[in-house]
Design a protein around this motif. Structure first.
Motif, PDB file in Angstrom:
ATOM      1  N   ASN A   9      44.820  40.987  46.898  1.00 33.84           N
ATOM      2  CA  ASN A   9      43.989  39.873  47.758  1.00 33.84           C
ATOM      3  C   ASN A   9      42.966  40.958  48.259  1.00 33.84           C
ATOM      4  O   ASN A   9      42.592  41.900  48.691  1.00 33.84           O
ATOM      5  CB  ASN A   9      44.611  39.795  49.061  1.00 33.84           C
ATOM      6  N   TYR A  14      43.392  43.103  53.973  1.00 38.98           N
ATOM      7  CA  TYR A  14      44.341  43.294  52.927  1.00 38.98           C
ATOM      8  C   TYR A  14      44.593  44.669  52.277  1.00 38.98           C
ATOM      9  O   TYR A  14      45.379  44.984  51.727  1.00 38.98           O
ATOM     10  CB  TYR A  14      44.346  42.268  51.878  1.00 38.98           C
ATOM     11  N   HIS A  19      50.931  44.246  49.076  1.00 41.26           N
ATOM     12  CA  HIS A  19      50.597  43.278  47.854  1.00 41.26           C
ATOM     13  C   HIS A  19      49.528  43.717  47.150  1.00 41.26           C
ATOM     14  O   HIS A  19      49.103  43.257  46.391  1.00 41.26           O
ATOM     15  CB  HIS A  19      50.336  41.992  48.676  1.00 41.26           C
ATOM     16  N   ASN A  20      48.521  44.772  47.591  1.00 46.50           N
ATOM     17  CA  ASN A  20      47.379  45.371  47.051  1.00 46.50           C
ATOM     18  C   ASN A  20      47.560  46.627  46.223  1.00 46.50           C
ATOM     19  O   ASN A  20      46.494  47.039  45.783  1.00 46.50           O
ATOM     20  CB  ASN A  20      46.279  45.559  48.030  1.00 46.50           C
ATOM     21  N   TYR A  64      42.795  35.694  45.412  1.00 49.09           N
ATOM     22  CA  TYR A  64      43.734  35.931  46.086  1.00 49.09           C
ATOM     23  C   TYR A  64      45.056  35.840  45.179  1.00 49.09           C
ATOM     24  O   TYR A  64      45.089  35.157  44.202  1.00 49.09           O
ATOM     25  CB  TYR A  64      44.172  34.714  47.374  1.00 49.09           C
ATOM     26  N   MET A  65      46.160  36.577  45.595  1.00 47.39           N
ATOM     27  CA  MET A  65      47.380  36.675  44.489  1.00 47.39           C
ATOM     28  C   MET A  65      47.853  35.663  44.106  1.00 47.39           C
ATOM     29  O   MET A  65      47.924  35.561  42.769  1.00 47.39           O
ATOM     30  CB  MET A  65      48.599  37.453  45.553  1.00 47.39           C
ATOM     31  N   SER A  68      45.906  34.243  40.845  1.00 46.20           N
ATOM     32  CA  SER A  68      45.400  35.405  39.902  1.00 46.20           C
ATOM     33  C   SER A  68      44.989  34.983  38.460  1.00 46.20           C
ATOM     34  O   SER A  68      43.916  35.286  37.899  1.00 46.20           O
ATOM     35  CB  SER A  68      46.339  36.716  39.997  1.00 46.20           C
TER      36      SER A  68
END
Length: 189
Positions: A9, A14, A19-20, A64-65, A68
């Motif tokens: 993200n 973030y 998540h990154n 953002y995830m 993608s």
């Protein structure tokens, strides 16, 4: 030319979260090989370079995830690259913290970033490197909070090692047969 995409993200809030992980692997590869991520098009930050004679794009989607694919699809189309030349690096809650898994293709497995890419490239036939971030044993809301958290002190050593191994696996994917990459990097170590 090949394309390596790390999922995450955008935004400093973030940075260094579970998540990154994909972004962190891309940043490490870029740093180690002097590839500047200085182009901002197609809802992505990317840079061109070469590793071991193989021309490549390193990409961080800025969508953002969960969206993608809105970056990955147009990039593949613009550069006229088949999905065979795509590698996606992402977090995986089904793997313990610090473990990586290399896969040649497959379903989204519940990962919304991968689901979006599959929808936008109309295929599941692209390579992935999954980096384990662990899983909370709680509700869906707890899972959402969990992936947006950083790593504990104990986990930090494991995740740093996993980021390095994922970067090495991505580099190997550029020039080695996929079975060899899987045999080397899926081994329990």
């Amino acid at each position: 030319m090949k394309i390596i995409v790390g999922l995450g993200n955008p935004g400093s809030e973030y940075a260094h979260t579970r998540h990154n992980i994909g972004f962190e692997v891309i940043d490490l590869i870029a740093q180690q090989h002097g590839i500047r991520l200085n182009k901002n098009k197609f809802h992505a930050l990317f840079g061109k370079g070469s590793i071991d004679g193989e021309e490549l794009l390193l990409v961080k989607p800025l969508t953002y995830m969960n969206a993608s694919g809105e970056a990955v699809g147009p990039l593949l189309h613009f550069f006229k690259l088949p999905v065979d030349d795509l590698l996606v690096i992402h977090d995986d809650m089904d793997l313990p913290v610090g473990k990586i898994r290399v896969r040649q293709k497959g379903s989204a497995g519940g990962h919304n970033g991968i689901k979006s890419i599959i929808q936008h490239v109309n295929s599941q036939e692209f390579a992935r490197i999954k980096v384990g971030v662990g899983h909370p044993q709680h509700s869906r809301e707890a899972v959402i909070r969990y992936v947006l958290q950083g790593f504990s002190g104990d986990e930090q050593i494991q995740i740093s090692s996993a980021i390095e191994r994922a970067a090495l696996a991505a580099e190997a994917w550029l020039t080695l047969p996929f079975s060899q990459v899987m045999n080397t990097y899926n081994a329990n170590k």
